[in-house]
Design a protein around this motif. Structure first.
Motif, short mmCIF file in Angstrom:
data_model
loop_
_atom_site.label_atom_id
_atom_site.label_comp_id
_atom_site.label_asym_id
_atom_site.label_seq_id
_atom_site.Cartn_x
_atom_site.Cartn_y
_atom_site.Cartn_z
N ASN A 1 0.84 -1.20 0.00
CA ASN A 1 0.00 0.00 0.00
C ASN A 1 0.87 1.25 0.00
O ASN A 1 0.71 2.14 0.83
N LEU A 2 1.80 1.28 -0.92
CA LEU A 2 2.70 2.43 -1.03
C LEU A 2 2.01 3.58 -1.75
O LEU A 2 1.04 3.38 -2.48
N PRO A 3 2.49 4.80 -1.54
CA PRO A 3 1.98 5.92 -2.33
C PRO A 3 2.25 5.68 -3.81
O PRO A 3 3.14 4.93 -4.20
N LYS A 4 1.47 6.35 -4.65
CA LYS A 4 1.70 6.27 -6.09
C LYS A 4 3.00 7.00 -6.44
O LYS A 4 3.51 7.79 -5.66
N ARG B 1 4.48 16.06 -9.92
CA ARG B 1 4.20 14.76 -9.33
C ARG B 1 3.02 14.81 -8.37
O ARG B 1 2.27 13.84 -8.25
N VAL B 2 2.85 15.95 -7.70
CA VAL B 2 1.68 16.11 -6.83
C VAL B 2 0.40 16.08 -7.67
O VAL B 2 -0.59 15.44 -7.29
N LYS C 1 -0.03 14.57 -10.41
CA LYS C 1 -0.21 13.23 -10.98
C LYS C 1 -0.54 12.19 -9.92
O LYS C 1 -1.37 11.30 -10.14
N HIS C 2 0.11 12.31 -8.75
CA HIS C 2 0.00 11.24 -7.75
C HIS C 2 -0.63 11.68 -6.43
O HIS C 2 -0.97 10.84 -5.61
N GLY C 3 -0.74 12.99 -6.20
CA GLY C 3 -1.26 13.48 -4.93
C GLY C 3 -0.15 14.02 -4.04
O GLY C 3 1.04 13.92 -4.38
N PRO C 4 -0.50 14.60 -2.86
CA PRO C 4 0.48 15.25 -1.99
C PRO C 4 1.43 14.29 -1.27
O PRO C 4 2.34 14.72 -0.57
N VAL C 5 1.19 13.00 -1.43
CA VAL C 5 2.10 11.97 -0.90
C VAL C 5 2.46 11.06 -2.08
O VAL C 5 1.59 10.41 -2.65
N ILE D 1 6.33 14.14 0.95
CA ILE D 1 5.07 14.55 1.56
C ILE D 1 5.03 16.08 1.61
O ILE D 1 5.94 16.70 2.16
N VAL D 2 4.02 16.68 1.01
CA VAL D 2 3.91 18.13 1.01
C VAL D 2 2.68 18.56 1.78
O VAL D 2 1.72 17.81 1.93
N GLY D 3 2.72 19.79 2.29
CA GLY D 3 1.60 20.33 3.04
C GLY D 3 1.91 20.46 4.52
O GLY D 3 2.87 19.87 5.04
#
Length: 484
Positions: A29-32, A62-63, A65-69, A82-84
């Motif tokens: 269950n890794l981040p994309k 990349r955020v 495309k894949h989200g903040p993680v 990880i951003v935010g």
């Protein structure tokens, strides 16, 4: 090394890593994201973006495309970015049984494995205590006169034979000399000059691929570190002798303080820790300050209104100084430089000297529903919260007033992080403030200047610097002269 052998090593390593990767249930269950090429990962594209000052775009692509993680691979290790604000809090505020400040191999080997950013427990507390003693206001107050006189001398020496100041190189030279003489008690000018050359080489290796191959940045950096150690060991031995004979005390400078801690805690502190933290603090204390000072000159040159406001604030202080017997700046004078420091704060918001940094996962953990395996890196990035519309009103607008004490919108924790955050936040932020304000005071009250290259842009090397070194043409200023 023959090319076919290198390729074979990469293929075999990749096969073994892939097998281990699949066996770990935490990888389910890794981040994309993408881990990029074997061993190299996405390091090349990341560093290339940094060089062009497009690090934020690299992250944002990349955020989107894949989200903040998202996952990637940087500096030779699988990494979760990880951003935010919540991500900053998770990374910078986690306990040491979850995340430790383990830096990428390039940084940890150049700085040394016992650098303060990676120490934990008793060792961390002892080393931090020795270092932070000299970064507190009570200690800084006693050093202001020395810093003032040193900066004045360096400006006068630099302009004695030419009217051109290469700002970036000058600020690096200035901050290195201040760190050497004020923080570490090194007064030998030849030694300071030789150390400065090697630190410049070592710093370039910090953000590079960890390939110790002839001619590469990392190879040069490791050799520069060896030369630094060879020059430092005699200094440490001399200071240790002086401590034992009572010629200096532990409060004289940071090296003396570190040596004193070692002498009183031989079971937990060794000489290698002194060396590693000398290298670490020297890198941290002079290059980041040189960046801020260079950007201050660049911004004042670009925006006359900011230059005028800073000049007026500093001239009011200069008028008070002229009426005193002692004409050096004081702690009280520095506290009055409020607008000047707000400009510096706003610069660090829009162009953070440190783009981001790493932590290492020491046990399987998770964030925002994603697994992060033990042994991986996590990376925080300052830019994303610094330019967040929900945190800063009109974030792309340069507005020093947002840092006024009675500002309309308070800044939440872990949102403004030019000095990091949590227990491993920068211990030298107050020293950097004092050093910056004294230097800017001297520059604007002693000189007028103009840019040699008016269209000069910012690039990252890996820190953000004016791309052509920001040379300025200066003329001496009478204290009664107004800005044209």
């Amino acid at each position: 090394m023959p090319l076919f052998i290198l390729v074979a090593i990469i293929l075999v390593s990749s096969f073994l890593l892939l097998r281990l990767y699949k066996k770990n249930p935490q990888h389910e269950n890794l981040p994309k994201g993408s881990l990029g090429y074997p061993l190299i990962g996405e390091t090349f594209s990341f560093l290339q973006a940094q060089k062009k000052d497009q690090g934020p775009e690299w992250i944002n692509d990349r955020v989107k495309k894949h989200g903040p993680v998202f996952k990637t691979s940087l500096m030779g290790a699988p990494t979760v970015v990880i951003v935010g604000q919540s991500g900053n809090k998770f990374i910078l505020g986690s306990e040491e049984d979850v995340l430790i400040a383990k830096q990428p191999k390039t940084l940890s080997t150049i700085a040394g494995k016992y650098n303060i950013f990676e120490l934990t427990g008793v060792r961390y507390q002892l080393i931090k205590g020795a270092l932070s003693t000299f970064m507190k206001p009570i200690s800084l107050k006693t050093n202001i006169k020395q810093i003032d006189e040193l900066i004045t001398s360096l400006f006068l020496k630099s302009t004695s034979k030419t009217d051109i100041i290469p700002t970036v190189n000058f600020m690096k030279h200035l901050t290195f000399n201040i760190a050497s003489s004020v923080l570490f008690g090194i007064q030998n000018e030849i030694l300071i000059s030789e150390l400065n050359k090697d630190f410049a080489i070592a710093f370039k290796a910090v953000w590079s691929l960890p390939l110790n191959i002839l001619g590469m940045a990392y190879w040069h950096g490791m050799r520069a570190r060896s030369r630094i150690i060879d020059r430092l060991i005699p200094v440490i031995r001399k200071k240790r002798e002086d401590l034992r004979e009572g010629r200096v005390n532990a409060e004289s400078d940071i090296l003396s303080s570190l040596i004193d801690v070692k002498m009183r805690n031989e079971d937990v502190i060794n000489e290698e820790m002194i060396v590693d933290n000398f290298v670490t603090l020297m890198i941290a204390s002079h290059d980041t300050s040189a960046i801020l000072l260079s950007l201050m000159v660049w911004k004042m040159s670009k925006v006359p209104e900011i230059h005028q406001n800073i000049f007026e604030e500093q001239m009011e202080i200069q008028k008070e100084i002229k009426g005193r017997e002692d004409q050096n700046l004081t702690w009280g004078d520095i506290q009055k430089m409020k607008y000047t420091w707000r400009v510096a704060q706003e610069l660090m918001r829009i162009i953070p000297p440190v783009f981001g940094s790493f932590r290492k996962v020491v046990k399987d953990t998770s964030f925002d529903g994603f697994n992060i395996p033990k042994g991986w890196q996590v990376f925080w990035c300052a830019y994303n919260t610094h330019m967040d519309n929900d945190i800063f009103v009109n974030p792309k607008e340069f507005d020093p007033s947002r840092f006024e004490t009675n500002g309309s919108k308070p800044i939440p924790p872990y949102a403004y992080i030019p000095f990091g955050g949590g227990q491993h936040s920068c211990i030298g932020n107050e020293f950097a403030r004092v050093e910056t304000l004294i230097t800017i005071h001297k520059l604007v009250t002693m000189y007028k200047w103009s840019l040699v290259y008016p269209d000069e842009v910012i690039t990252r090397q890996p820190m953000p610097y004016p791309s052509m070194g920001l040379p300025i043409k200066v003329t001496s200023r009478s204290v009664t002269t107004e800005i044209d």
